[in-house]
Scaffold this motif. Sequence first.
Motif, PDB file in Angstrom:
ATOM      1  N   GLY A   1      57.930 103.654  25.535  1.00  7.74           N
ATOM      2  CA  GLY A   1      58.205 104.711  24.577  1.00  7.74           C
ATOM      3  C   GLY A   1      59.628 105.220  24.684  1.00  7.74           C
TER       4      GLY A   1
ATOM      5  N   GLU B   1      58.597 105.460  15.211  1.00  8.61           N
ATOM      6  CA  GLU B   1      57.146 105.576  15.039  1.00  8.61           C
ATOM      7  C   GLU B   1      56.399 105.019  16.256  1.00  8.61           C
ATOM      8  N   GLU B   2      56.865 103.898  16.769  1.00 10.40           N
ATOM      9  CA  GLU B   2      56.223 103.299  17.942  1.00 10.40           C
ATOM     10  C   GLU B   2      56.360 104.219  19.158  1.00 10.40           C
TER      11      GLU B   2
ATOM     12  N   GLU C   1      56.624 107.444  19.097  1.00 13.52           N
ATOM     13  CA  GLU C   1      55.697 108.559  18.880  1.00 13.52           C
ATOM     14  C   GLU C   1      54.261 108.144  19.206  1.00 13.52           C
ATOM     15  N   GLU C   2      53.894 106.921  18.823  1.00 14.46           N
ATOM     16  CA  GLU C   2      52.546 106.431  19.120  1.00 14.46           C
ATOM     17  C   GLU C   2      52.310 106.368  20.629  1.00 14.46           C
TER      18      GLU C   2
ATOM     19  N   ASN D   1      51.927 110.011  21.885  1.00 12.70           N
ATOM     20  CA  ASN D   1      50.623 110.553  21.494  1.00 12.70           C
ATOM     21  C   ASN D   1      49.492 109.938  22.305  1.00 12.70           C
ATOM     22  N   ARG D   2      49.563 108.634  22.521  1.00  9.93           N
ATOM     23  CA  ARG D   2      48.488 107.969  23.273  1.00  9.93           C
ATOM     24  C   ARG D   2      48.491 108.422  24.729  1.00  9.93           C
TER      25      ARG D   2
ATOM     26  N   THR E   1      44.225 101.649  23.271  1.00 12.27           N
ATOM     27  CA  THR E   1      45.568 101.373  23.800  1.00 12.27           C
ATOM     28  C   THR E   1      45.899  99.901  23.665  1.00 12.27           C
TER      29      THR E   1
ATOM     30  N   LEU F   1      46.919  99.060  20.125  1.00 12.07           N
ATOM     31  CA  LEU F   1      48.290  99.502  19.849  1.00 12.07           C
ATOM     32  C   LEU F   1      49.297  98.505  20.425  1.00 12.07           C
TER      33      LEU F   1
ATOM     34  N   LYS G   1      49.537  95.396  18.400  1.00 13.17           N
ATOM     35  CA  LYS G   1      50.283  95.667  17.165  1.00 13.17           C
ATOM     36  C   LYS G   1      51.789  95.627  17.444  1.00 13.17           C
ATOM     37  N   TRP G   2      52.188  96.230  18.568  1.00 13.65           N
ATOM     38  CA  TRP G   2      53.610  96.253  18.922  1.00 13.65           C
ATOM     39  C   TRP G   2      54.126  94.868  19.278  1.00 13.65           C
TER      40      TRP G   2
END
Length: 156
Positions: free
Chosen positions: A14, A52-53, A55-56, A59-60, A118, A121, A124-125
Amino acid sequence: MTKEEALKQFAELGAAWFGNSKQHFAFSAYCRLQGWNKLADKWKEEAEEEWEEAEEVLNRLVELGCKPADLQEAMKTMEFPFYDDPKQQIESDYSPEAQDAIRMMSEMANAFSDDYITQKLIYKWIEGEKEHVAWMAQYLNYIDKLGYENFLTAMM
């Protein structure tokens, strides 16, 4: 990789995306000023995705029970070099270390095998990183085939 190591790397990921986002927003603005609008649009899109990534991730981590004080060290924004030359920026992002992020994220995903959210996510990344590596390779190929000045003209 243990779950604890994976959580640490997760937070560092992050922080890296926050730093990359700043770098790419600045480079996008520079490209636009030079008239390389297509290149500016691509870097701005990349910067927005990285933000955005990041932030994800944040948040996670909070959802997983981390408190802001727990994240302080890992979320310090990493410093990234700023370039005036598009080829240098592309080569920097295409470096072997940057490409190694896909392998690292795959190992991290394995450490979260008991945490579907998790892991999803992270997968996706990984796809996003593969796309990032592919377009950088494509742009370096364009530079090679067209020549650098013609590439920059094509990016106007």
